[in-house]
Design an enzyme around this catalytic site. Structure first.
Site, short mmCIF file in Angstrom:
data_model
loop_
_atom_site.label_atom_id
_atom_site.label_comp_id
_atom_site.label_asym_id
_atom_site.label_seq_id
_atom_site.Cartn_x
_atom_site.Cartn_y
_atom_site.Cartn_z
N THR A 111 0.93 -1.22 -0.11
CA THR A 111 0.03 0.00 0.13
C THR A 111 0.87 1.22 0.21
O THR A 111 1.95 1.05 0.83
CB THR A 111 -1.01 0.15 1.28
OG1 THR A 111 -1.79 -1.16 1.27
CG2 THR A 111 -1.67 1.28 1.46
N GLY B 102 -3.30 -6.53 6.13
CA GLY B 102 -4.36 -5.80 6.78
C GLY B 102 -5.02 -6.46 7.81
O GLY B 102 -5.46 -6.01 8.99
C1 SD4 Z 1 -4.04 -4.85 2.87
N1 SD4 Z 1 -2.45 -3.42 3.92
O1 SD4 Z 1 -5.01 -4.68 1.93
C2 SD4 Z 1 -3.05 -3.68 2.70
C3 SD4 Z 1 -2.01 -4.45 1.84
C4 SD4 Z 1 -0.49 -3.96 1.86
O2 SD4 Z 1 1.77 -4.17 1.86
O3 SD4 Z 1 -0.24 -2.85 2.52
N2 SD4 Z 1 0.31 -4.69 1.88
O4 SD4 Z 1 -4.00 -5.39 3.67
#
Ligand code: SD4
Length: 291
Positions: free
Chosen positions: A150, A204
């Site tokens: 992200t 997440g």
């Molecule tokens: C998620 N946190 O959708 C996000 C993905 C992410 O490193 O940041 N991955 O779970």
């Protein structure tokens, strides 16, 4: 003093652009959106925006959020399909008093009614990655969910305003409708201009269990430096996960306080980008042992 911190190396170009905006006196709400849009627009970054990695049905569903630390306004979209720059839709929602977090079809009809650009966000590259992953899952017994990042940022302007934003396609091969931490206030991001802001990246499903962005801001409010705050989170939250379920979490967090001091915590190898008035722009790589 101005400053901006962002997750992963993909934040570099956008942060460079936004540091000039901040230097020239633009406000943190404008600068953060420009930086995140830069990442969303780049089809080579396959975990954010255009060219994001699809869900199990081969469709790109995007999550994004924006928070303004002055008035604590917050807006988010989740599971939105076929609209460009979800961060700009999240920011528009943050202006409202009600209905600030919209998902799926609701988010799409809001975007359509408010004139946001429709776009097929699936590129040939992300479609091919999806086809290959389906093949690999069958042939190599591979975890379907590897491969996700992200972009999250915290941005401080010369006037003391702080904003935070996130944008992601979430887990590769996620189930339709799955929402991660990134658009969730307190988990993926949190900011209060009187204190500072934080944003998380990683799995997440782990991050949500500790509301770690809110926790970082709360610890800074108690007087901890940004680095102390994330050290506490990384150690304590990870230990809690190990104690309760036997496995560590997979997450990274960056934060910045109202003086432009910053901190990073991670339990993986984690590149991130910082630009401040005093330090210039730099890519760093943090490791678990550095915390
Ligand atoms: C998620 N946190 O959708 C996000 C993905 C992410 O490193 O940041 N991955 O779970």
């Amino acid at each position: 003093m101005w400053g901006i911190i962002g997750t992963w190396e993909m934040a570099l170009q956008g942060i460079k652009k936004s540091s000039s905006l901040l230097e020239n006196g633009n406000t943190a709400d404008i600068a953060i959106i420009e930086a995140i849009k830069d990442v969303e627009d780049n089809p080579n970054f396959t975990s954010v925006g255009y060219g994001g990695l699809p869900n199990e049905n081969g469709e790109v569903e995007l999550d994004a959020a924006f928070m303004d630390g002055n008035n604590l306004s917050f807006g988010a979209v989740a599971g939105i399909k076929n609209f460009n720059n979800p961060i700009t839709i999240a920011k528009a929602l943050s202006k409202d008093r009600f209905n600030i977090f919209l998902v799926g079809k609701g988010a799409e009809s809001y975007a359509e009614k408010n004139g946001f650009e429709k776009k097929n966000m699936l590129t040939l590259k992300s479609k091919e990655a999806w086809e290959k992953r389906i093949k690999d899952i069958k042939e190599k017994n591979l975890s379907p969910y590897d491969g996700h990042d992200t972009v999250g940022m915290v941005c401080l302007d010369k006037y003391g305003n702080i904003t935070a934003g996130t944008s992601t396609s979430g887990l590769f091969m996620k189930k339709e409708g799955r929402v991660g931490d990134s658009p969730m206030p307190g988990s993926g991001l949190y900011v209060d201009s009187k204190i500072g802001g934080a944003t998380a990246t990683g799995l997440g499903e782990d991050i949500m269990k500790g509301c770690i962005s809110y926790e970082a801001v709360r610890l800074m409010e108690e007087g901890y430096t940004p680095q102390e705050a994330v050290n506490i989170i990384t150690e304590k939250f990870n230990k809690k996960l190990i104690d309760r379920r036997g496995t560590a979490g997979a997450f990274s967090i960056v934060c910045m306080n109202k003086e432009g001091k910053w901190g990073v915590g991670t339990n993986v190898e984690f590149p991130f980008v910082v630009s401040t008035e005093l330090e210039g722009t730099k890519v760093y790589v943090a490791n678990f042992k550095d915390n």
